[in-house]
Write an enzyme that holds these catalytic residues in place. Sequence first.
Site, mmCIF file in Angstrom:
data_model
loop_
_atom_site.group_PDB
_atom_site.id
_atom_site.type_symbol
_atom_site.label_atom_id
_atom_site.label_comp_id
_atom_site.label_asym_id
_atom_site.label_seq_id
_atom_site.Cartn_x
_atom_site.Cartn_y
_atom_site.Cartn_z
ATOM 1 N N ARG A 1 5.057 2.777 7.077
ATOM 2 C CA ARG A 1 3.782 2.177 7.512
ATOM 3 C C ARG A 1 3.827 0.663 7.628
ATOM 4 O O ARG A 1 2.851 0.057 8.054
ATOM 5 C CB ARG A 1 2.669 2.615 6.568
ATOM 6 C CG ARG A 1 2.522 4.123 6.707
ATOM 7 C CD ARG A 1 1.354 4.714 6.005
ATOM 8 N NE ARG A 1 1.499 6.173 6.127
ATOM 9 C CZ ARG A 1 0.708 7.054 5.612
ATOM 10 N NH1 ARG A 1 -0.312 6.662 4.900
ATOM 11 N NH2 ARG A 1 0.908 8.339 5.775
ATOM 12 N N ARG B 1 -19.142 -9.492 -13.613
ATOM 13 C CA ARG B 1 -18.823 -8.616 -12.485
ATOM 14 C C ARG B 1 -19.744 -7.410 -12.477
ATOM 15 O O ARG B 1 -19.646 -6.537 -13.336
ATOM 16 C CB ARG B 1 -17.350 -8.161 -12.567
ATOM 17 C CG ARG B 1 -16.346 -9.314 -12.589
ATOM 18 C CD ARG B 1 -16.260 -10.034 -11.265
ATOM 19 N NE ARG B 1 -15.864 -9.201 -10.163
ATOM 20 C CZ ARG B 1 -14.594 -9.107 -9.733
ATOM 21 N NH1 ARG B 1 -13.634 -9.793 -10.318
ATOM 22 N NH2 ARG B 1 -14.289 -8.352 -8.711
ATOM 23 N N HIS C 1 12.468 3.914 10.595
ATOM 24 C CA HIS C 1 11.756 3.137 9.572
ATOM 25 C C HIS C 1 12.689 2.504 8.545
ATOM 26 O O HIS C 1 12.216 1.956 7.561
ATOM 27 C CB HIS C 1 10.684 3.970 8.858
ATOM 28 C CG HIS C 1 9.762 4.695 9.795
ATOM 29 N ND1 HIS C 1 9.086 4.054 10.816
ATOM 30 C CD2 HIS C 1 9.421 6.002 9.880
ATOM 31 C CE1 HIS C 1 8.361 4.953 11.474
ATOM 32 N NE2 HIS C 1 8.552 6.132 10.928
ATOM 33 N N PRO D 1 3.648 2.912 -3.915
ATOM 34 C CA PRO D 1 4.185 2.157 -5.047
ATOM 35 C C PRO D 1 3.125 1.332 -5.774
ATOM 36 O O PRO D 1 2.463 0.486 -5.184
ATOM 37 C CB PRO D 1 5.221 1.236 -4.396
ATOM 38 C CG PRO D 1 5.572 1.895 -3.115
ATOM 39 C CD PRO D 1 4.322 2.581 -2.669
ATOM 40 N N GLU D 2 2.938 1.616 -7.029
ATOM 41 C CA GLU D 2 2.180 0.754 -7.919
ATOM 42 C C GLU D 2 3.186 0.203 -8.928
ATOM 43 O O GLU D 2 4.386 0.322 -8.732
ATOM 44 C CB GLU D 2 1.044 1.547 -8.592
ATOM 45 C CG GLU D 2 0.061 2.125 -7.572
ATOM 46 C CD GLU D 2 -1.114 2.859 -8.201
ATOM 47 O OE1 GLU D 2 -1.496 2.516 -9.322
ATOM 48 O OE2 GLU D 2 -1.632 3.792 -7.568
#
Length: 270
Positions: free
Chosen positions: A109, A151, A91, A2-3
Site C-alpha cells: 500500500r 482531552r 511491491h 505494523p505497530e
Amino acid sequence: MPELPEVETTRRGISPWLTGRTITGVTVRRQALRWPLPDLATLLPGRTVQQISRRAKYLLLACDAAGTLLIHLGMSGSLRILPIDTPPQTHDHLDIRFGSHCLRLRDPRRFGAVLWTDTPPDQHPLLRHLGPEPLSPAFHTNYLYASTRQRRTAIKTVLMDGKVVVGVGNIYATEALYAAGIHPNRAAYRIARVRLDRLVAAIRQILSAAIDQGGTTLRDFQQEDGKPGYFRHQLQVYGRTGEPCYRCQTRLRMQRIGQRSSAYCPHCQH
DNA sequence: AAATTCTCCTGAAGGC
DNA sequence: TGCCTTCAGGAGAATT
C-alpha cells in the site's frame, strides 16, 4: 499492520544480519513511497551499519558517522533478509545489499517511508515531537493522567496519538482498553487515575507479550525470515465483533471512533 | 490547543 | 464467472 511489536520484531530479526556489515549496493525499484526516497545509491554503498534501533514505529539504521536511515513500514510494509538473487515480487520496492544477502522492503500500500538524516535522528522533524515509548519508565500513570485531563476526546483516540504515547495502533489500543475494562469511546479526561493505572499496565503487558510472540499477523506482516507473528491467537476483542466476550459471553460490539473501527464488550468496558 | 477531516494506496470482500 | 463498489488503516497535513 505494523505497530510497535511488529516493528520491534523486525528490528530484532534484521539486526544480527546487518550490524557491523558494510552495504555493498542498493536497488531501488520505486522512487517514492509516501515520500520520495533519498538518493540511496549515493548515500549507502560503503557505509557500515553501526546499529539498528527503534523510535516509535520508525526503524533507525545508523550508518557510520554519516547519518541514519529511517524506515517506516506504514500499514503493509515488511522487511526480509533474502539472497540477493531472489526474484523480486510485486511491491518489492527496495533492496539494500550486503554481500550475498539483501534487506528487501515490500509495501503493497506504499504508506511506508524511507528517509535519511545526517543529524541525530531524535531531532528529525518527524521524531522530535513524539511522546514517550510505552515500554519506557517515562510512560507512567501520572504522565497519562496529566496528558488526559484536557482531552475530551475518546481515550482510544488519545492512545493512538503519537504525541501522547507512541507505537500503540488500532489493534493494541483495542486490546489494552478491553484488558483495562475501559470503553474505547470514553472521554479521556473522565477516567480516574486508578483506572489509568490499570490501562498503563495493560498496554505494557500486551505490547510485551506481543513482542514475545513475534507480533500480530493479520494479512501482510511477516518477520524477516518470512514467518508470521503469532499474537493474533491471543487477541481478545480485535476482529471479533459479534462474537462472544471471552469473559462474560456478551456479544462484542463495534463502533467507529476517529475513523477507526473499535471492537469492545458492552458489559465489561465502561 | 484540541479536534476533525482529508489524503495517500492496494487487496479483499461483498453485491448483483 | 466477472465487474463494480466499498472499506481498512498509519499518520502527516490541512482545516476548523
